[in-house]
Enzyme design. Structure first.
Site, PDB file in Angstrom:
ATOM      1  N   SER A  73     -13.089  -9.285   6.135  1.00  0.00           N
ATOM      2  CA  SER A  73     -11.720  -8.828   6.451  1.00  0.00           C
ATOM      3  C   SER A  73     -11.654  -7.323   6.683  1.00  0.00           C
ATOM      4  O   SER A  73     -10.781  -6.628   6.164  1.00  0.00           O
ATOM      5  CB  SER A  73     -10.759  -9.207   5.310  1.00  0.00           C
ATOM      6  OG  SER A  73     -10.927 -10.540   4.902  1.00  0.00           O
ATOM      7  N   LYS A 118       7.185 -15.686  -0.950  1.00  0.00           N
ATOM      8  CA  LYS A 118       6.112 -14.750  -1.302  1.00  0.00           C
ATOM      9  C   LYS A 118       6.048 -13.597  -0.305  1.00  0.00           C
ATOM     10  O   LYS A 118       5.850 -12.441  -0.695  1.00  0.00           O
ATOM     11  CB  LYS A 118       4.767 -15.488  -1.355  1.00  0.00           C
ATOM     12  CG  LYS A 118       3.634 -14.636  -1.899  1.00  0.00           C
ATOM     13  CD  LYS A 118       2.400 -15.495  -2.145  1.00  0.00           C
ATOM     14  CE  LYS A 118       1.403 -14.819  -3.065  1.00  0.00           C
ATOM     15  NZ  LYS A 118       0.657 -13.737  -2.453  1.00  0.00           N
ATOM     16  N   ARG A 153      -8.275 -16.634  -9.606  1.00  0.00           N
ATOM     17  CA  ARG A 153      -8.825 -15.891  -8.462  1.00  0.00           C
ATOM     18  C   ARG A 153      -9.765 -14.803  -8.991  1.00  0.00           C
ATOM     19  O   ARG A 153      -9.373 -13.981  -9.812  1.00  0.00           O
ATOM     20  CB  ARG A 153      -7.688 -15.302  -7.612  1.00  0.00           C
ATOM     21  CG  ARG A 153      -6.785 -16.388  -7.042  1.00  0.00           C
ATOM     22  CD  ARG A 153      -5.557 -15.821  -6.343  1.00  0.00           C
ATOM     23  NE  ARG A 153      -5.867 -15.119  -5.108  1.00  0.00           N
ATOM     24  CZ  ARG A 153      -4.952 -14.517  -4.351  1.00  0.00           C
ATOM     25  NH1 ARG A 153      -3.679 -14.526  -4.716  1.00  0.00           N
ATOM     26  NH2 ARG A 153      -5.309 -13.900  -3.246  1.00  0.00           N
ATOM     27  N   ASP A 166       6.004 -10.747  -3.394  1.00  0.00           N
ATOM     28  CA  ASP A 166       4.847  -9.877  -3.605  1.00  0.00           C
ATOM     29  C   ASP A 166       5.227  -8.400  -3.694  1.00  0.00           C
ATOM     30  O   ASP A 166       4.649  -7.644  -4.487  1.00  0.00           O
ATOM     31  CB  ASP A 166       3.805 -10.081  -2.495  1.00  0.00           C
ATOM     32  CG  ASP A 166       2.952 -11.325  -2.760  1.00  0.00           C
ATOM     33  OD1 ASP A 166       3.292 -12.091  -3.684  1.00  0.00           O
ATOM     34  OD2 ASP A 166       1.945 -11.518  -2.039  1.00  0.00           O
ATOM     35  N   GLY A 182      -1.931 -10.560  -4.771  1.00  0.00           N
ATOM     36  CA  GLY A 182      -3.237  -9.903  -4.720  1.00  0.00           C
ATOM     37  C   GLY A 182      -3.112  -8.456  -4.302  1.00  0.00           C
ATOM     38  O   GLY A 182      -3.838  -7.577  -4.792  1.00  0.00           O
ATOM     39  N   LYS A 188      -7.926 -17.845  -2.059  1.00  0.00           N
ATOM     40  CA  LYS A 188      -6.592 -17.289  -1.795  1.00  0.00           C
ATOM     41  C   LYS A 188      -5.557 -18.015  -2.671  1.00  0.00           C
ATOM     42  O   LYS A 188      -5.902 -18.557  -3.714  1.00  0.00           O
ATOM     43  CB  LYS A 188      -6.272 -17.432  -0.305  1.00  0.00           C
ATOM     44  CG  LYS A 188      -7.190 -16.612   0.586  1.00  0.00           C
ATOM     45  CD  LYS A 188      -6.817 -15.141   0.591  1.00  0.00           C
ATOM     46  CE  LYS A 188      -7.829 -14.310   1.329  1.00  0.00           C
ATOM     47  NZ  LYS A 188      -7.445 -13.867   2.636  1.00  0.00           N
ATOM     48  N   GLU A 189      -4.291 -18.024  -2.214  1.00  0.00           N
ATOM     49  CA  GLU A 189      -3.218 -18.615  -3.019  1.00  0.00           C
ATOM     50  C   GLU A 189      -3.582 -20.014  -3.513  1.00  0.00           C
ATOM     51  O   GLU A 189      -3.144 -20.468  -4.567  1.00  0.00           O
ATOM     52  CB  GLU A 189      -1.927 -18.658  -2.210  1.00  0.00           C
ATOM     53  CG  GLU A 189      -1.185 -17.331  -2.145  1.00  0.00           C
ATOM     54  CD  GLU A 189      -1.755 -16.336  -1.145  1.00  0.00           C
ATOM     55  OE1 GLU A 189      -2.928 -16.495  -0.715  1.00  0.00           O
ATOM     56  OE2 GLU A 189      -1.036 -15.378  -0.798  1.00  0.00           O
ATOM     57  N   ASN A 240       1.522 -13.739  -8.135  1.00  0.00           N
ATOM     58  CA  ASN A 240       0.327 -14.148  -7.393  1.00  0.00           C
ATOM     59  C   ASN A 240       0.066 -13.138  -6.286  1.00  0.00           C
ATOM     60  O   ASN A 240      -0.456 -13.477  -5.223  1.00  0.00           O
ATOM     61  CB  ASN A 240       0.527 -15.555  -6.822  1.00  0.00           C
ATOM     62  CG  ASN A 240      -0.815 -16.222  -6.510  1.00  0.00           C
ATOM     63  OD1 ASN A 240      -1.879 -15.693  -6.818  1.00  0.00           O
ATOM     64  ND2 ASN A 240      -0.760 -17.382  -5.882  1.00  0.00           N
ATOM     65  N   SER A 277     -11.756  -8.259   0.460  1.00  0.00           N
ATOM     66  CA  SER A 277     -11.714  -6.859   0.900  1.00  0.00           C
ATOM     67  C   SER A 277     -10.756  -6.056   0.023  1.00  0.00           C
ATOM     68  O   SER A 277     -10.806  -4.832   0.001  1.00  0.00           O
ATOM     69  CB  SER A 277     -11.264  -6.784   2.353  1.00  0.00           C
ATOM     70  OG  SER A 277      -9.918  -7.192   2.464  1.00  0.00           O
ATOM     71  N   GLN A 278      -9.882  -6.753  -0.709  1.00  0.00           N
ATOM     72  CA  GLN A 278      -8.935  -6.028  -1.576  1.00  0.00           C
ATOM     73  C   GLN A 278      -9.651  -5.289  -2.706  1.00  0.00           C
ATOM     74  O   GLN A 278      -9.107  -4.333  -3.264  1.00  0.00           O
ATOM     75  CB  GLN A 278      -7.903  -6.983  -2.162  1.00  0.00           C
ATOM     76  CG  GLN A 278      -6.859  -7.407  -1.122  1.00  0.00           C
ATOM     77  CD  GLN A 278      -5.880  -8.421  -1.657  1.00  0.00           C
ATOM     78  OE1 GLN A 278      -5.936  -8.779  -2.830  1.00  0.00           O
ATOM     79  NE2 GLN A 278      -4.997  -8.893  -0.816  1.00  0.00           N
ATOM     80  N   ASP A 317      -5.750 -14.572   7.486  1.00  0.00           N
ATOM     81  CA  ASP A 317      -4.427 -15.146   7.262  1.00  0.00           C
ATOM     82  C   ASP A 317      -3.871 -15.810   8.521  1.00  0.00           C
ATOM     83  O   ASP A 317      -3.401 -16.946   8.483  1.00  0.00           O
ATOM     84  CB  ASP A 317      -3.454 -14.072   6.748  1.00  0.00           C
ATOM     85  CG  ASP A 317      -3.722 -13.741   5.278  1.00  0.00           C
ATOM     86  OD1 ASP A 317      -4.513 -14.474   4.641  1.00  0.00           O
ATOM     87  OD2 ASP A 317      -3.147 -12.761   4.775  1.00  0.00           O
ATOM     88  N   HIS A 377       2.581 -19.875   0.497  1.00  0.00           N
ATOM     89  CA  HIS A 377       3.536 -19.574   1.569  1.00  0.00           C
ATOM     90  C   HIS A 377       2.992 -19.891   2.946  1.00  0.00           C
ATOM     91  O   HIS A 377       3.708 -20.393   3.815  1.00  0.00           O
ATOM     92  CB  HIS A 377       3.940 -18.095   1.476  1.00  0.00           C
ATOM     93  CG  HIS A 377       2.785 -17.134   1.506  1.00  0.00           C
ATOM     94  ND1 HIS A 377       2.771 -15.992   2.247  1.00  0.00           N
ATOM     95  CD2 HIS A 377       1.569 -17.166   0.883  1.00  0.00           C
ATOM     96  CE1 HIS A 377       1.628 -15.349   2.067  1.00  0.00           C
ATOM     97  NE2 HIS A 377       0.887 -16.050   1.242  1.00  0.00           N
ATOM     98  N   ARG A 378       1.707 -19.606   3.169  1.00  0.00           N
ATOM     99  CA  ARG A 378       1.171 -19.814   4.521  1.00  0.00           C
ATOM    100  C   ARG A 378       1.013 -21.296   4.870  1.00  0.00           C
ATOM    101  O   ARG A 378       1.047 -21.666   6.040  1.00  0.00           O
ATOM    102  CB  ARG A 378      -0.146 -19.072   4.719  1.00  0.00           C
ATOM    103  CG  ARG A 378       0.026 -17.593   4.559  1.00  0.00           C
ATOM    104  CD  ARG A 378      -0.909 -16.726   5.361  1.00  0.00           C
ATOM    105  NE  ARG A 378      -0.644 -15.347   5.010  1.00  0.00           N
ATOM    106  CZ  ARG A 378       0.418 -14.655   5.449  1.00  0.00           C
ATOM    107  NH1 ARG A 378       1.276 -15.197   6.284  1.00  0.00           N
ATOM    108  NH2 ARG A 378       0.609 -13.421   5.043  1.00  0.00           N
ATOM    109  N   ARG A 436       0.843  -1.207   0.000  1.00  0.00           N
ATOM    110  CA  ARG A 436       0.000   0.000   0.000  1.00  0.00           C
ATOM    111  C   ARG A 436       0.871   1.247   0.000  1.00  0.00           C
ATOM    112  O   ARG A 436       0.630   2.204  -0.753  1.00  0.00           O
ATOM    113  CB  ARG A 436      -0.925   0.018   1.223  1.00  0.00           C
ATOM    114  CG  ARG A 436      -2.163  -0.884   1.094  1.00  0.00           C
ATOM    115  CD  ARG A 436      -2.850  -0.977   2.466  1.00  0.00           C
ATOM    116  NE  ARG A 436      -4.099  -1.737   2.466  1.00  0.00           N
ATOM    117  CZ  ARG A 436      -4.187  -3.064   2.396  1.00  0.00           C
ATOM    118  NH1 ARG A 436      -3.080  -3.785   2.231  1.00  0.00           N
ATOM    119  NH2 ARG A 436      -5.359  -3.672   2.472  1.00  0.00           N
TER     120      ARG A 436
END
Ligand code: DC
Length: 657
Positions: free
Chosen positions: A200, A423, A124, A51, A96, A350-351, A94, A172-173, A323, A398-399, A29
């Site tokens: 979110s 990521k 997505r 990212d 977002g 998500k991913e 990837n 929410s993005q 997340d 990644h998560r 951001r």
């Protein structure tokens, strides 16, 4: 897909301090807002990861002057709301946090752009954002499937609406992207109305706070209507310090809760603008001891009068922490009862489809898992601690890799494609290693009949540690192959046999498919076959994780040929045993005579010579003394003296567990 993996040993505990990398959400951001603002901005503690790289590349491609001043400090020369480059092809991976706001910003600013990503990004959804932007007059077209990237962007028509509606339930993005873009409409006051529940919310809150830092106040009525008034424009605040990443913090706080702790993360405090900081509250609900200060958070295991108590299972609405909720899902493996995570429908876009990926991988550890459209419920295996060693797929997410690393507090595991952490946190496993304490290993390698088996078993008994006879696994593979009628040199089929060995070492007996085989695997014929089997790289690879899974608390004594060099290179103590060829042949002769088997010295000498040759000359994992191994020649030693010497080396270790 390549075949990389990371084997994590089981950990005895976790404690220490971790300096967090910058927040992904804030970094991307801040980079975009600084690029849109008038004036120059210095951004400090920016996250360097895949990212943020995608965002940096895109901004540079759009003609923005971005200079990296030091490792994590960037200077951005704002473009005053109009990117110099009006025509570009942007690849956004990837990410977002790059794709959605750049879509909105470029569609409102206008130009001739093409936005693409990795295959998963093209799965997505983005249709709700595109619909909202079209209401504003934007020219957006789908270059692939309707509703999904890649996107083609042209210039907006002048008479778009000033009131747009946007669905709030998918990501929410979309709202974040739209809001960031609205000040570029210059002379227009624009109002966004959110339809349905906005998910979110903390991420939208973060967007509003960041926009305010750059001089644009969004007028909002609850979570339903957001207005950006005519004349709003971004202005650089000069310097922006990026907080540490709250989602990244969740893994270390969880480690503290599981591994004793205290584990302290630095770079963000309880007053963070990131929603995921609320993960700390969820951890406290599970019973962990959580504390915080202005720029740090810490967690430790639940307090009890004796040892650590188990975590409690919880039932939680995770809409605000989608997340960090993944961290709760793997923590649930350690709880005293089921854990239900609700309101997480966004996981599915998500991913990867995180609900189904999580459910599938948690089951590998022995958990029972229920999943629905928007929830997951985890029943930890019982009785505790009953986790099964497992090989985990990470789904290019990644998560998944970071969340499952927590399982190492209960069991050894293999994480496939661990590099996916790049990521958002390229250094994750390095930080993980700094604050975790693996189960110690004593590696005893050496030649055939050097006495390693007997010495290793006695040392294990004296220490109260587990024992791995790795040679038995090669012998078992040879025996299983013989029983299946597979030739020892058929590498592909041998590897399958090794991978699927149905073996148990319970209560002193070795069982192959339920059959006691202690005697059978020690025959001269199987000894010869084992030596040939052991030279096959495919078989060695297939047996690697199986050997590492023997590493359980409080410690492991492992004997073989490559324990120190390949299987447990991080062993706390390494010993290499040898003895003269004549003495080893004599020992073997004595063993055979005791078993009533006819043998003669010259055959045995010849046999040992050949086996030494094969074990030390093979291309993979040849038998060798590691530079950091203690050498012990047992030719003239009794078993007792040799055992005493090894125990003396172990007792000198500063940290033997
Ligand atoms: O230690 P042993 O004699 O039981 O081993 C049987 C065979 O397996 C022997 O030929 C060496 C091989 N082996 C190996 O290559 N790597 C190990 N870690 C253990 C044994």
């Amino acid at each position: 897909m390549n075949g990389t993996f990371l084997d994590l040993p089981q950990m005895l505990g976790a404690a220490g301090t971790v300096r967090l990398p910058g927040s992904k959400s804030i970094s991307n951001r801040a980079l975009l807002l600084a690029a849109l603002a008038s004036g120059e901005t210095e951004l400090r503690d920016v996250l360097l990861s895949d990212d943020t790289e995608r965002m940096l590349e895109a901004l540079r491609a759009l003609g923005v002057d971005v200079v990296q001043q030091s490792a994590t400090v960037f200077r951005v020369v704002g473009s005053g709301g109009r990117f110099p480059v009006r025509q570009a092809d942007l690849f956004l991976g990837n990410a977002g946090t790059a794709f959605r706001p750049l879509t909105a910003v470029l569609a409102v600013a206008g130009g001739d752009y093409r936005l693409t990503g990795v295959a998963r990004m093209h799965e997505r959804p983005i249709g709700d954002l595109v619909e909202a932007l079209r209401q504003l007059g934007a020219d957006l077209r789908y270059a692939g499937s309707e509703g999904f990237p890649p996107l083609l962007i042209g210039s907006p028509v002048a008479d778009g609406s000033d009131l747009v509606t946007l669905r709030g339930e998918v990501s929410s993005q979309f709202l974040t992207g739209l809001l960031i873009a609205l000040p570029l409409r210059r002379g227009r006051t624009t109002c966004v109305e959110v339809l349905g529940e906005l998910i979110s919310k903390p991420y939208v809150e973060m967007t509003l706070q960041m926009m305010a830092r750059f001089g644009v106040e969004v007028v909002r009525e609850g979570w339903q209507r957001f207005t950006v008034v005519a004349g709003s424009a971004y202005r650089s605040p000069g310097v922006v310090e990026v907080e540490g990443d709250a989602s990244s913090a969740s893994y270390f706080l969880a480690l503290g809760a599981l591994g004793g702790g205290p584990l302290r993360v630095e770079g963000l405090g309880a007053d963070s603008i990131q929603g995921d900081v609320r993960f700390a509250d969820a951890l406290a609900m599970m019973g962990a001891q959580v504390s915080s200060g202005s720029n740090w958070l810490a967690a430790a295991a639940p307090a009890t009068s004796s040892g650590h108590a188990r975590l409690r299972g919880i039932d939680l609405d995770c809409n605000a922490i989608p997340d960090a909720a993944m961290t709760l899902a793997t923590l649930a493996l350690f709880a005293d009862g089921p854990t239900t995570l609700r309101n997480i429908a966004s996981w599915r876009v998500k991913e990867t489809d995180r609900i189904s990926a999580m459910a599938c991988e948690l089951r590998r550890f022995g958990a029972r898992v229920e999943e629905g459209a928007d929830f997951i419920r985890v029943f930890p295996p019982t009785p505790a601690p009953a986790l099964l060693p497992a090989v985990v797929d990470t789904y290019d997410d990644h998560r998944m890799a970071m969340a499952f690393s927590l399982a190492a507090l209960g069991v050894p595991l293999r994480i496939k494609q661990p590099e996916v952490v790049a990521k958002t946190f390229p250094e994750y496993f390095a930080r993980f290693a700094e604050v975790t304490q693996p189960v110690p290993v004593l590696a005893i390698d050496g030649t055939s009949a050097s006495g390693k088996g007997t010495i290793a078993q006695r040392v294990a008994q004296a220490l109260g540690w587990h024992y791995l006879d790795s040679g038995a696994l090669y012998r078992l593979t040879a025996l299983a192959a013989e029983r299946a009628g597979v030739a020892c040199d058929d590498a592909g089929r041998m590897a399958t046999i090794a991978a699927e060995l149905d073996v148990s070492f319970s209560s002193g007996a070795i069982l192959l498919a339920g059959d006691a085989v202690d005697e059978a695997i020690r025959s001269e014929e199987i000894s010869r076959a084992a030596s040939r089997v052991a030279a096959l790289p495919e078989v060695r690879a297939a047996l690697l994780f199986r050997q590492r899974a023997f590493r359980r608390p409080p410690g492991l004594v492992a004997d073989g040929r490559d324990m120190a060099s390949v299987v447990f290179p991080d062993a706390v103590c390494k010993v290499f045993l040898s003895a003269s060829l004549e003495m080893r042949a004599k020992r073997r002769l004595k063993q055979l005579i005791e078993k009533g088997i006819a043998a003669n010295m010259s055959d045995l000498l010849q046999d040992l010579r050949e086996r030494d040759e094969r074990d030390s000359q093979r291309s993979v994992a040849p038998m060798q003394q590691c530079a950091d191994a203690e050498l012990l020649d047992t030719t003239d030693l009794t078993i007792e003296t040799a055992v005493a010497q090894v125990l003396a080396w172990v007792s000198k270790l500063p940290n033997k567990g």
